[in-house]
Design an enzyme around this catalytic site. Structure first.
Site, PDB file in Angstrom:
ATOM      1  CB  SER A  99     -21.856   0.247 -32.614  1.00  0.00           C
ATOM      2  OG  SER A  99     -21.886   1.045 -31.473  1.00  0.00           O
TER       3      SER A  99
ATOM      4  CD1 TRP B  23     -21.255   4.620 -25.508  1.00  0.00           C
ATOM      5  CD2 TRP B  23     -20.936   5.359 -23.429  1.00  0.00           C
ATOM      6  NE1 TRP B  23     -22.495   4.766 -24.918  1.00  0.00           N
ATOM      7  CE2 TRP B  23     -22.324   5.210 -23.636  1.00  0.00           C
ATOM      8  CE3 TRP B  23     -20.484   5.797 -22.179  1.00  0.00           C
ATOM      9  CZ2 TRP B  23     -23.272   5.496 -22.651  1.00  0.00           C
ATOM     10  CZ3 TRP B  23     -21.433   6.077 -21.197  1.00  0.00           C
ATOM     11  CH2 TRP B  23     -22.808   5.936 -21.443  1.00  0.00           C
TER      12      TRP B  23
ATOM     13  CG  HIS C 298     -18.018   3.943 -31.618  1.00  0.00           C
ATOM     14  ND1 HIS C 298     -17.958   2.716 -31.001  1.00  0.00           N
ATOM     15  CD2 HIS C 298     -19.282   4.070 -32.090  1.00  0.00           C
ATOM     16  CE1 HIS C 298     -19.141   2.137 -31.081  1.00  0.00           C
ATOM     17  NE2 HIS C 298     -19.963   2.937 -31.743  1.00  0.00           N
TER      18      HIS C 298
ATOM     19  CE  LYS D 286     -25.137  -2.207 -27.791  1.00  0.00           C
ATOM     20  NZ  LYS D 286     -23.914  -1.816 -27.197  1.00  0.00           N
TER      21      LYS D 286
END
Ligand code: GCU
Length: 311
Positions: free
Chosen positions: A169, A260, A291, A173
């Site tokens: 998540s 998302w 997720h 990044k």
């Protein structure tokens, strides 16, 4: 959808528009062993806890690390990963037994000991220890992954030429941005990293620049918010971020119900980046479910990494 072309190195452009530059110039100072225990199944791994001190230009950053190291004499590859909820929580959330069986050491630290995840942090993290840099928290967490690699390099039984940098998540990044900047990373793996991670900005759906900069302004350089609602005007897109890691290896994980993070935009990004990579140097999976970083994700990432490391 028209994407900016793969081509010349656009790392500086990503630093300028989104993440900020991750500065050099910090040295690992003390690494103090706090405890050594039998980890996982007795006899299969050591569990070591260290307190690390990194000397930065304006002071020291201190954080705690947790290392699981397979028993034996052979140097093992290592996964470096920041965790969300503290080192002890990983004892239940990371599938250590399976990871050790797959032949990997794991070195982790709590991400908020590197940089608080807060637009108005009560105490500054590493970003407060460098003068005159503009870098967001994602870049600071990427810096933390690089410090974990410094630490791994001090351990005899770790093969620090074989490093997997993994993140889930927001920390996915960070793993990607670390993978771009730190050439010691052999395999960069992002799990459901979504917007400003593996997902294309220009493929609609999921989180967009307006949403991410409104809720998490501290993750990026302040000027990134000017692209809210103007995705098409961004000078870069995320397939170029993945491509910047080539010819080293990249693995991207998506989950079907994680709208998302926009799994389709992650997949299209991988396919658009693929021409920059040698054959089999970029991998992808889409699994059912939502997720989370699951055992299934770990095992697929490690299978890809083992194949990559044997090449
Ligand atoms: C939020 C955020 C995402 C991020 C995620 C996470 O959902 O909008 O960008 O990836 O948190 O880190 O779990």
């Amino acid at each position: 959808m028209s994407l900016p072309p793969l081509g010349p190195d656009v790392t500086q452009e990503f630093a300028r528009t989104i993440y900020g530059r991750t500065p050099d110039g910090a040295k690992l100072g003390d690494l103090v062993l706090q405890s050594r225990e039998d980890g996982v199944l007795a006899g299969t791994a050591d569990r070591l806890r260290h307190r690390a001190t990194v000397a930065c230009p304006l002071g020291n950053l201190e954080f705690d690390t947790l290392l699981h190291l397979p028993s034996g004499n052979d140097p093992t590859p290592v996964v470096v990963i920041l965790n969300f909820d503290g080192n002890d929580e990983t004892l239940t959330s990371f599938p250590y037994e399976k990871i050790i069986q797959a032949g990997y050491a794991v070195l982790t630290a709590h991400y908020q000991q590197i940089e608080p995840d807060d637009p108005n942090p009560p105490a500054p993290g590493v970003r407060g220890l460098f003068p005159a840099e503009t870098w967001g928290a994602v870049a600071a967490w990427a810096w933390g992954l690089s410090r974990l690699i410094d630490i791994a390099a001090t351990v005899d039984r770790i093969d620090s030429t074989n490093v997997v940098a993994l993140g889930h998540s927001r920390l996915g990044k960070a793993a990607l941005w670390a993978g771009v900047q730190d050439e010691r990373i052999t395999v960069t793996a992002s799990n459901e990293s979504g917007c400003c991670g593996a997902a294309l900005f220009r493929h609609p759906g999921g989180e967009d620049i307006e949403a991410i900069t409104r809720r998490f302004p501290h993750w990026f350089v302040p000027s990134f918010a000017q692209y809210s609602g103007r995705e098409d005007e961004l000078p870069v897109d995320q397939h170029q971020l993945l491509a910047s890691i080539a010819p080293r290896h990249v693995y991207v994980c998506s989950a079907e119900d994680d709208a998302w993070a926009n799994p389709e935009a992650e997949h299209l990004s991988v396919e658009a980046a693929r021409p920059a990579f040698p054959p089999n140097a970029i991998g992808y999976h889409l699994r059912p479910g939502g997720h989370a970083l699951l055992e299934e994700d770990w095992l697929k990432i490690l299978a890809f990494s083992s194949q990559a490391l044997s090449q």
